[in-house]
Design a protein around this motif. Structure first.
Motif, PDB file in Angstrom:
ATOM      1  N   LEU A 161     -13.436   0.213   3.882  1.00 32.43           N
ATOM      2  CA  LEU A 161     -12.115   0.119   4.496  1.00 32.43           C
ATOM      3  C   LEU A 161     -11.608  -1.330   4.443  1.00 32.43           C
ATOM      4  CD1 LEU A 161      -9.796   1.388   6.032  1.00 32.43           C
ATOM      5  CD2 LEU A 161     -11.076   1.078   8.141  1.00 32.43           C
ATOM      6  N   TYR A 164     -10.177  -1.840   1.165  1.00 38.81           N
ATOM      7  CA  TYR A 164      -8.897  -1.127   1.102  1.00 38.81           C
ATOM      8  C   TYR A 164      -7.808  -1.959   1.766  1.00 38.81           C
ATOM      9  CZ  TYR A 164      -5.308   2.377   2.141  1.00 38.81           C
ATOM     10  OH  TYR A 164      -4.111   3.047   2.252  1.00 38.81           O
ATOM     11  N   GLU A 165      -8.117  -2.476   2.954  1.00 38.87           N
ATOM     12  CA  GLU A 165      -7.137  -3.253   3.709  1.00 38.87           C
ATOM     13  C   GLU A 165      -6.707  -4.508   2.947  1.00 38.87           C
ATOM     14  OE1 GLU A 165      -5.843  -2.762   7.194  1.00 38.87           O
ATOM     15  OE2 GLU A 165      -6.254  -0.803   6.336  1.00 38.87           O
ATOM     16  N   ARG A 169      -2.914  -5.285   1.903  1.00 35.33           N
ATOM     17  CA  ARG A 169      -2.222  -6.462   2.434  1.00 35.33           C
ATOM     18  C   ARG A 169      -1.892  -7.499   1.377  1.00 35.33           C
ATOM     19  NH1 ARG A 169      -4.860  -7.095   8.404  1.00 35.33           N
ATOM     20  NH2 ARG A 169      -4.270  -4.984   8.918  1.00 35.33           N
TER      21      ARG A 169
ATOM     22  N   LEU B 112      -8.353   2.408  14.686  1.00 35.05           N
ATOM     23  CA  LEU B 112      -8.530   0.967  14.620  1.00 35.05           C
ATOM     24  C   LEU B 112      -7.125   0.387  14.718  1.00 35.05           C
ATOM     25  CD1 LEU B 112     -10.969   1.074  11.606  1.00 35.05           C
ATOM     26  CD2 LEU B 112     -11.578   0.355  13.927  1.00 35.05           C
ATOM     27  N   HIS B 115      -5.964  -2.259  11.985  1.00 37.58           N
ATOM     28  CA  HIS B 115      -5.987  -1.925  10.564  1.00 37.58           C
ATOM     29  C   HIS B 115      -4.683  -1.192  10.233  1.00 37.58           C
ATOM     30  CE1 HIS B 115     -10.190  -2.937  10.937  1.00 37.58           C
ATOM     31  NE2 HIS B 115     -10.416  -2.691   9.668  1.00 37.58           N
ATOM     32  N   SER B 116      -4.391  -1.038   8.954  1.00 36.87           N
ATOM     33  CA  SER B 116      -3.177  -0.310   8.592  1.00 36.87           C
ATOM     34  C   SER B 116      -3.329   1.156   8.992  1.00 36.87           C
ATOM     35  CB  SER B 116      -2.933  -0.418   7.087  1.00 36.87           C
ATOM     36  OG  SER B 116      -3.977   0.222   6.383  1.00 36.87           O
ATOM     37  N   SER B 118      -2.439   3.693   7.171  1.00 37.41           N
ATOM     38  CA  SER B 118      -2.984   4.421   6.020  1.00 37.41           C
ATOM     39  C   SER B 118      -4.486   4.185   5.908  1.00 37.41           C
ATOM     40  CB  SER B 118      -2.282   3.984   4.737  1.00 37.41           C
ATOM     41  OG  SER B 118      -2.617   2.647   4.419  1.00 37.41           O
ATOM     42  N   GLY B 119      -4.916   2.965   6.263  1.00 36.47           N
ATOM     43  CA  GLY B 119      -6.342   2.665   6.220  1.00 36.47           C
ATOM     44  C   GLY B 119      -7.121   3.505   7.222  1.00 36.47           C
ATOM     45  N   ASN B 120      -6.518   3.719   8.383  1.00 37.07           N
ATOM     46  CA  ASN B 120      -7.168   4.576   9.378  1.00 37.07           C
ATOM     47  C   ASN B 120      -7.415   5.968   8.818  1.00 37.07           C
ATOM     48  OD1 ASN B 120      -7.600   3.659  12.355  1.00 37.07           O
ATOM     49  ND2 ASN B 120      -5.788   2.560  11.664  1.00 37.07           N
ATOM     50  N   ALA B 122      -7.465   6.637   5.513  1.00 34.04           N
ATOM     51  CA  ALA B 122      -8.317   6.493   4.325  1.00 34.04           C
ATOM     52  C   ALA B 122      -9.792   6.382   4.702  1.00 34.04           C
ATOM     53  CB  ALA B 122      -7.887   5.264   3.519  1.00 34.04           C
ATOM     54  N   GLU B 123     -10.066   5.863   5.890  1.00 35.94           N
ATOM     55  CA  GLU B 123     -11.469   5.689   6.266  1.00 35.94           C
ATOM     56  C   GLU B 123     -12.224   7.019   6.205  1.00 35.94           C
ATOM     57  OE1 GLU B 123     -12.378   4.390  10.224  1.00 35.94           O
ATOM     58  OE2 GLU B 123     -14.408   3.785   9.653  1.00 35.94           O
ATOM     59  N   LEU B 126     -13.030   7.664   2.725  1.00 36.19           N
ATOM     60  CA  LEU B 126     -14.065   6.733   2.249  1.00 36.19           C
ATOM     61  C   LEU B 126     -15.443   7.189   2.710  1.00 36.19           C
ATOM     62  CD1 LEU B 126     -12.168   3.397   2.887  1.00 36.19           C
ATOM     63  CD2 LEU B 126     -12.998   4.196   0.676  1.00 36.19           C
ATOM     64  N   LEU B 136      -7.014   7.491  -2.750  1.00 30.04           N
ATOM     65  CA  LEU B 136      -6.996   7.202  -1.307  1.00 30.04           C
ATOM     66  C   LEU B 136      -5.556   7.072  -0.819  1.00 30.04           C
ATOM     67  CD1 LEU B 136      -9.843   4.537  -1.131  1.00 30.04           C
ATOM     68  CD2 LEU B 136      -9.889   6.772  -0.027  1.00 30.04           C
ATOM     69  N   ARG B 137      -4.768   6.321  -1.579  1.00 31.90           N
ATOM     70  CA  ARG B 137      -3.359   6.138  -1.208  1.00 31.90           C
ATOM     71  C   ARG B 137      -2.638   7.478  -1.169  1.00 31.90           C
ATOM     72  NH1 ARG B 137      -1.840   1.912   1.327  1.00 31.90           N
ATOM     73  NH2 ARG B 137       0.253   1.758   0.468  1.00 31.90           N
ATOM     74  N   ALA B 140      -3.949   9.743   1.690  1.00 34.95           N
ATOM     75  CA  ALA B 140      -3.560   9.214   3.004  1.00 34.95           C
ATOM     76  C   ALA B 140      -2.082   9.466   3.232  1.00 34.95           C
ATOM     77  CB  ALA B 140      -3.888   7.730   3.105  1.00 34.95           C
ATOM     78  N   MET B 154       3.655   3.365   6.554  1.00 35.70           N
ATOM     79  CA  MET B 154       2.258   3.795   6.440  1.00 35.70           C
ATOM     80  C   MET B 154       1.255   2.648   6.468  1.00 35.70           C
ATOM     81  SD  MET B 154       1.918   5.133   2.490  1.00 35.70           S
ATOM     82  CE  MET B 154       0.156   5.174   2.307  1.00 35.70           C
ATOM     83  N   ASP B 155       1.697   1.432   6.154  1.00 37.53           N
ATOM     84  CA  ASP B 155       0.746   0.322   6.184  1.00 37.53           C
ATOM     85  C   ASP B 155       0.877  -0.536   7.436  1.00 37.53           C
ATOM     86  OD1 ASP B 155      -0.501   1.085   3.836  1.00 37.53           O
ATOM     87  OD2 ASP B 155       0.985   0.044   2.603  1.00 37.53           O
TER      88      ASP B 155
END
Ligand SMILES: Nc1ncnc2c1ncn2[C@@H]1O[C@H](COP(=O)(O)OP(=O)(O)OP(=O)(O)O)[C@@H](O)[C@H]1O
Ligand SMILES: [Mg+2]
Lengths: 304, 265
Positions: A161, A164-165, A169, B112, B115-116, B118-120, B122-123, B126, B136-137, B140, B154-155
């Protein structure tokens, strides 16, 4: 049986500075580390006459492995002649009687901080890397016991993750040195603060690498012929530093990892970071005897 | 207590979830006493009850975050066998990470915050082993879209989002892997009424489009009535009544349920 027969004669100092029991413990932990590649093994880090954080982890490994016929090379950021490298080298020579060398090809044991030499290491050589922070999960999980559990479960989602972040960013993976890498398909390790340039050198290498953190009291290993894969997405390739096209302004060596030297006019010049490779290149150009071994990178490209 | 199985039409006869005699105490507090529940594939089970009746504790048990003192829990899924309360930590984590989605009342528990968004989401992917950034993108954003989250944000990290948006991120995360079971703990509590209605709409739409099996907890009878096929009423750690939603709301049998329903009307 008398007490005298059970004890040894008084010695002013143990061979290799550490006493026998300390070395035995470190040896056992090294064997364990080799048996479980990339797994951090705790050990009782001893006092050595150097401050924690200056390579005491690497030094303890070297002191344990050393014997009088072993040629030792010590480098710091690629340089044999920096103060720190010279001090460690002198210390090791003094406590062991072992010969020292600057030539990567001649060395049996190489202790290093932040670099792996450019010349390929062989199966009969051991690389010891000094590690400041052995825990790759620290940035995602500050609690050490939870981090240990995550390693046990191969729970590396947070690690991914983080990558990914970074891409979301910044458009790319920002991690430079200490690039997290998967060892033997099982444990994620930090390869110590070597540049990304050096990480592929660990993959399926012939030599044994031992990584040791004195302050954090943990060591781990990459045995010979072990897969080391930097964590990357399938569709975002791993990129090493963009140094392949640079030339060393002192030696003329080209296609290796360089130190950037900023100039007064705002530009930069470059010097090859592996100082001994620079020296050999100069010697060769001057017609003096110098043998440069096969390097991991040729013409700025990694050769597998 | 004997379990009454009011099998609604439209569903398979084999239940997806069977929990039997789940009990859990915290010191002297009996949070759950012999709680049993059965949920059929595609069905929504609503759990109502006053504060402290053990609803969240039961949901945490179903999400394998909490181990009860006794009781059994099975899910009828391929490769999933036996009493899930007996699984070790690793097996629990893998099961929850891939097959069960959860939305908490408090977004801090599920997200989280820095965090972004989308990352939440995507986790989850993952953890399930997805290693292609583009995929992933895509996945998500598809999950966020299905949760009716505005994709231009989304980010953005959840900490910068409104409560309703945070719940949508949680929901997207929960459905990203097409879970076999979706657990919702007071997903709309704390949102203002109009936002609450919108989130409920999204849940309803998801339920209609995907027939996800859900267990939803709320002390709000309106929420339960809107979404549930069947209702389970809890009080002081025990189930006092279960039945088809319409039945329970129109003709409550137990005195406590009658009180609840009438207080609401
Ligand atoms: N971790 C815990 N430690 C101690 N007691 C707990 C714990 N979790 C729950 N309890 C107790 O168990 C009982 C049931 O709590 P639970 O949170 O399940 O109720 P609830 O029905 O979800 O209530 P609410 O509607 O307020 O969310 C309460 O008395 C609570 O104080
Ligand atoms: Mg609750």
């Amino acid at each position: 049986m008398t007490l005298k027969s059970l004890t040894r004669a008084w010695e002013p100092m143990s061979y290799g500075f550490l006493d026998g029991s300390a070395k035995r413990e470190i040896r056992r932990k090294m064997l364990k580390a080799i048996a479980v590649p990339g797994c951090q093994i705790p050990y009782a880090s001893r006092e050595v006459p150097m401050a924690r954080g200056w390579g005491t982890g690497g030094l303890q490994i070297s002191c344990t492995l050393i014997h009088p016929a072993m040629r030792i090379k010590v480098i710091d950021q690629g340089a044999d002649d920096s103060v720190n490298a010279a001090s460690i080298r002198n210390f090791l020579a003094r406590v062991s009687g072992a010969p020292v060398t600057m030539d990567t090809l001649q060395a049996d044991l190489i202790q290093s901080r932040h670099r792996i030499p450019e010349e390929r290491l062989r199966a009969d050589q051991i690389l010891v890397l000094q590690v400041p922070n052995p825990e790759p999960l620290r940035s995602v999980q500050p609690n050490m016991s939870i981090a240990r559990q995550m390693h046990a479960d191969a729970d590396y989602g947070r690690m991914w993750l983080q990558l990914y972040e970074q891409i979301v960013r910044s458009g790319r993976v920002m991690q430079g040195a200490s690039y997290p890498s998967l060892v033997n398909g099982r444990f994620v390790m930090t390869p110590s603060p070597i540049p990304r340039w050096d990480v592929p050198k660990l993959n399926m290498a012939q030599h044994l690498t031992i990584l040791s953190a004195g302050r954090e009291k943990r060591l781990y290993a990459v045995p010979p012929f072990t897969r080391v894969a930097p964590l990357v997405f399938d569709d975002v390739p791993y990129r090493v530093e963009d140094h392949g096209h640079l030339t060393c302004q002192r030696s003329g060596a080209a296609g290796y990892f360089m130190n950037e030297i900023p100039q007064a006019d705002g530009t930069s010049t470059f010097e090859v970071s592996d100082s001994e490779l620079g020296v050999k290149t100069i010697r060769k150009a001057e017609g003096a005897p110098a043998h440069i071994g096969r390097t991991w990178y040729e013409n700025g490209r990694l050769v597998q | 207590m004997t379990l009454t199985l009011d099998t609604p039409q439209l569903v398979k006869t084999q239940p997806l979830l069977v929990a039997r005699n789940v009990s859990k105490s915290y010191g002297a507090v009996h949070a759950l006493r012999d709680v049993s529940a059965v949920v059929y594939p595609g069905e929504v089970l609503g759990i109502v009850g006053e504060s402290g009746s053990g609803k969240s504790t039961f949901l945490r048990c179903l999400n394998l975050e909490e181990t009860p003192d006794s009781g059994s829990y099975t899910l009828d899924l391929p490769d999933v066998q036996g009493n899930l309360f007996d699984l070790d930590r690793y097996a629990r984590r893998m099961l929850c990470a891939t097959r069960i989605g959860i939305v908490y009342q408090n977004p801090h528990l599920g997200l989280l915050m820095h965090h972004s968004s989308s990352g939440n989401v995507a986790e989850r992917l993952l953890v399930a082993g997805e290693r292609r950034f583009a995929v992933l993108r895509d996945k998500a954003s598809a999950a966020l879209d299905a949760s009716e989250f505005p994709l231009d944000r989304m980010d953005a990290p959840p900490v910068e989002l409104s409560g309703g948006m945070q719940q949508r991120v949680q929901l997207a995360k929960a459905i990203a892997l097409e879970p076999a079971l979706l657990l919702l703990d007071e997903p709309t509590t704390g949102l203002d009424v109009s936002v609450q209605a919108l989130v409920l709409d999204t849940l309803k739409r998801l339920q209609q489009d995907r027939r996800i099996t859900m267990v939803i907890v709320s002390h709000d009878l309106g929420v339960i009535r809107t979404l549930s096929d069947r209702v389970m009423v809890m009080r002081r750690g025990q189930v006092v009544e279960t039945g088809l939603a319409d039945q329970v709301f129109q003709d409550p049998q137990h005195a406590y349920t009658q009180q609840l329903v009438h207080a609401k009307l």
